[in-house]
Design an enzyme around this catalytic site. Structure first.
Site, PDB file in Angstrom:
ATOM      1  CB  CYS A 114      -0.944   0.014   1.193  1.00 14.09           C
ATOM      2  SG  CYS A 114      -2.149  -1.315   1.145  1.00 14.09           S
ATOM      3  CG  HIS A 247      -2.841   3.889   1.871  1.00 14.46           C
ATOM      4  ND1 HIS A 247      -3.355   3.492   0.656  1.00 14.46           N
ATOM      5  CD2 HIS A 247      -2.966   2.818   2.714  1.00 14.46           C
ATOM      6  CE1 HIS A 247      -3.762   2.234   0.748  1.00 14.46           C
ATOM      7  NE2 HIS A 247      -3.540   1.812   1.980  1.00 14.46           N
ATOM      8  CG  ASN A 277      -6.571  -0.225   1.141  1.00  9.62           C
ATOM      9  OD1 ASN A 277      -5.841   0.154   0.224  1.00  9.62           O
ATOM     10  ND2 ASN A 277      -6.095  -0.649   2.291  1.00  9.62           N
TER      11      ASN A 277
HETATM   12  N1  ACO Z   1     -18.902  -7.311   9.133  1.00  8.77           N
HETATM   13  C1  ACO Z   1     -19.382  -7.579  10.360  1.00  8.77           C
HETATM   14  N2  ACO Z   1     -18.604  -7.953  11.385  1.00  8.77           N
HETATM   15  C2  ACO Z   1     -17.281  -8.026  11.160  1.00  8.77           C
HETATM   16  C3  ACO Z   1     -16.719  -7.748   9.902  1.00  8.77           C
HETATM   17  C4  ACO Z   1     -17.590  -7.386   8.875  1.00  8.77           C
HETATM   18  N3  ACO Z   1     -17.141  -7.097   7.626  1.00  8.77           N
HETATM   19  N4  ACO Z   1     -15.383  -7.902   9.990  1.00  8.77           N
HETATM   20  C5  ACO Z   1     -15.113  -8.257  11.251  1.00  8.77           C
HETATM   21  N5  ACO Z   1     -16.269  -8.349  11.948  1.00  8.77           N
HETATM   22  C6  ACO Z   1     -16.442  -8.716  13.351  1.00  8.77           C
HETATM   23  C7  ACO Z   1     -15.259  -9.478  13.886  1.00  8.77           C
HETATM   24  O1  ACO Z   1     -15.352 -10.851  13.527  1.00  8.77           O
HETATM   25  C8  ACO Z   1     -15.415  -9.274  15.383  1.00  8.77           C
HETATM   26  O2  ACO Z   1     -16.394 -10.173  15.853  1.00  8.77           O
HETATM   27  P1  ACO Z   1     -16.169 -10.988  17.218  1.00  8.77           P
HETATM   28  O3  ACO Z   1     -15.988  -9.946  18.269  1.00  8.77           O
HETATM   29  O4  ACO Z   1     -17.399 -11.799  17.328  1.00  8.77           O
HETATM   30  O5  ACO Z   1     -14.912 -11.769  16.955  1.00  8.77           O
HETATM   31  C9  ACO Z   1     -16.042  -7.873  15.467  1.00  8.77           C
HETATM   32  O6  ACO Z   1     -16.514  -7.558  14.154  1.00  8.77           O
HETATM   33  C10 ACO Z   1     -15.067  -6.804  15.928  1.00  8.77           C
HETATM   34  O7  ACO Z   1     -13.903  -6.961  15.184  1.00  8.77           O
HETATM   35  P2  ACO Z   1     -12.739  -5.984  15.420  1.00  8.77           P
HETATM   36  O8  ACO Z   1     -11.616  -6.468  14.574  1.00  8.77           O
HETATM   37  O9  ACO Z   1     -12.508  -5.751  16.882  1.00  8.77           O
HETATM   38  O10 ACO Z   1     -13.330  -4.638  14.809  1.00  8.77           O
HETATM   39  P3  ACO Z   1     -12.612  -3.252  14.732  1.00  8.77           P
HETATM   40  O11 ACO Z   1     -13.507  -2.246  15.353  1.00  8.77           O
HETATM   41  O12 ACO Z   1     -11.203  -3.301  15.187  1.00  8.77           O
HETATM   42  O13 ACO Z   1     -12.554  -2.987  13.154  1.00  8.77           O
HETATM   43  C11 ACO Z   1     -11.136  -3.160  11.223  1.00  8.77           C
HETATM   44  C12 ACO Z   1     -11.908  -3.934  12.301  1.00  8.77           C
HETATM   45  C13 ACO Z   1     -12.107  -2.330  10.417  1.00  8.77           C
HETATM   46  C14 ACO Z   1     -10.457  -4.161  10.308  1.00  8.77           C
HETATM   47  C15 ACO Z   1     -10.095  -2.273  11.930  1.00  8.77           C
HETATM   48  O14 ACO Z   1      -9.310  -3.028  12.800  1.00  8.77           O
HETATM   49  C16 ACO Z   1      -9.244  -1.563  10.961  1.00  8.77           C
HETATM   50  O15 ACO Z   1      -9.677  -0.642  10.316  1.00  8.77           O
HETATM   51  N6  ACO Z   1      -7.953  -1.958  10.826  1.00  8.77           N
HETATM   52  C17 ACO Z   1      -7.105  -1.442   9.812  1.00  8.77           C
HETATM   53  C18 ACO Z   1      -7.076  -2.439   8.721  1.00  8.77           C
HETATM   54  C19 ACO Z   1      -6.846  -1.862   7.369  1.00  8.77           C
HETATM   55  O16 ACO Z   1      -7.177  -0.736   7.049  1.00  8.77           O
HETATM   56  N7  ACO Z   1      -6.289  -2.687   6.537  1.00  8.77           N
HETATM   57  C20 ACO Z   1      -6.094  -2.308   5.192  1.00  8.77           C
HETATM   58  C21 ACO Z   1      -4.844  -2.868   4.697  1.00  8.77           C
HETATM   59  S1  ACO Z   1      -3.484  -2.177   5.451  1.00  8.77           S
HETATM   60  C22 ACO Z   1      -3.183  -0.725   4.798  1.00  8.77           C
HETATM   61  O17 ACO Z   1      -3.656  -0.356   3.787  1.00  8.77           O
HETATM   62  C23 ACO Z   1      -2.337   0.128   5.624  1.00  8.77           C
END
Ligand code: ACO
Length: 321
Positions: A114, A247, A277
């Protein structure tokens, strides 16, 4: 010539749009969850016959048109991609041929996931500034949809396909002010696509794996840090930023970064809601969006900052116009 400057921009998004509601028909997810956690409403997905180089071609042709250059004026192509057309040759070489450029000039890929576009821009900038090239095409292009497990809601909702391109030209005045690049390979486990090709087969998963929380914390810290590093290098302050072009991973990461820097939300280019993304394509897509919507005025300061798997990250300051 001591510098390079941006003289044209272009982008391309595939026709097919997949909304959050579309995803919720086959996945245990919903629009409210995705929008509240990420700011993403929809993503563009490439048609089966579209390769990364096809997306790159459309973006490049639009960038050349906006620069007023012919394809043959280009004497350097650097493509940032995580999803190349094939193992080799580089997507840049394939793009060069599709553009009809047969002048023997250099074309190669840069792989920093990324943050790839920031690395590609820094490379092309130094090659143009040093006289190795006169007109460079710098492209970020991805078909992230091909490396997603569409049954895995934690990852597949986050990404989209697309391409963005810039034309850099040698210049007596800056342009690209500086670039600051970093990597820490010890963090490679929190975000990767670990599959390896061996004996004619892929061993391990070819899909994206991610510790979302760890990515989030790392991203916010280093996006702000590298932007401050770039500003300090040029004797500038966060208040000097006219446009922050981060990004486009996730709206919450961008908001938290802008807040850390003290940059108000109206100075942040925001395309993630409609594109998700797009990895290495996200910054040139965002720059082209800002350019075509008349956001950027001549002389304004753009701060570009990106982070991705590796981990790799960096920032670059650009004087527009
Ligand atoms: N729909 C519904 N529920 C979901 C989904 C979805 N698409 N995805 C995950 N969940 C659930 C999980 O399974 C979890 O359930 P559980 O508690 O029963 O296990 C619950 O939601 C909470 O999950 P968390 O991971 O705690 O949710 P969080 O609030 O942290 O958000 C997210 C997750 C959006 C991925 C966040 O951590 C984030 O934005 N991280 C950055 C990741 C990113 O941007 N990656 C891109 C690539 S890297 C880059 O470009 C730099």
């Amino acid at each position: 010539m001591r510098y390079s400057r941006i003289i044209g921009t272009g982008s391309y998004l595939p026709e097919k749009i997949v909304t959050n509601d579309d995803l919720s028909k086959t996945l245990d997810t919903d629009d409210e969850w995705i929008q509240s956690r990420t700011g993403i409403r929809q993503r563009h997905i490439a048609a089966p016959e579209q390769e990364t180089s096809d997306l790159a071609l459309m973006a490049s042709q639009r960038a050349l048109a906006s620069a007023g250059l012919a394809a043959d004026d280009i004497d350097l192509i650097v493509v940032a991609t995580t999803t190349p057309d094939m193992l080799f040759p580089s997507t840049a070489c394939i793009l060069q041929d599709k553009l009809g450029i047969h002048n023997g000039s250099a074309a190669f890929d840069v792989q920093a996931v990324c943050s790839g576009f920031i690395f590609a821009l820094a490379t092309a900038d130094r090659m143009v500034a040093s006289g190795m090239a006169k007109n460079a095409l710098v492209v970020g292009a991805e078909v992230m949809s091909r490396i997603l497990d569409w049954n895995h809601r934690n990852t597949c909702v986050l990404f989209g396909d697309g391409a963005g391109a810039l034309v850099l030209q040698a210049s007596e005045t800056p342009g690209i002010l500086s670039a600051h690049l970093h990597s820490e390979g010890q963090h490679r486990h929190i975000l990767n696509a670990p599959g390896q090709i061996r004996d004619g087969r892929i061993h391990g998963s070819p899909y994206i794996h991610m510790d979302g929380g760890a990515v989030f914390r790392f991203a916010v810290r280093v996006l702000a840090e590298s932007t401050l590093e770039a500003l300090a290098h040029n004797g500038l302050q966060p208040a000097d930023i006219d446009w922050l072009v981060p990004h486009q991973a996730n709206a919450r990461i961008m908001d938290a970064t802008a807040k850390k820097l003290g940059v108000p939300p109206e100075k942040v280019i925001h395309t993630v809601s409609g594109q998700a993304n797009t990895s290495a394509a996200s910054i040139p897509l965002a720059i082209d969006y800002g350019a075509r919507h008349g956001c950027f005025k001549p002389g304004q300061l753009l701060a570009l900052a990106a982070v991705g798997a590796g981990f790799s990250w960096g920032a670059s300051l650009v004087r527009w116009g």
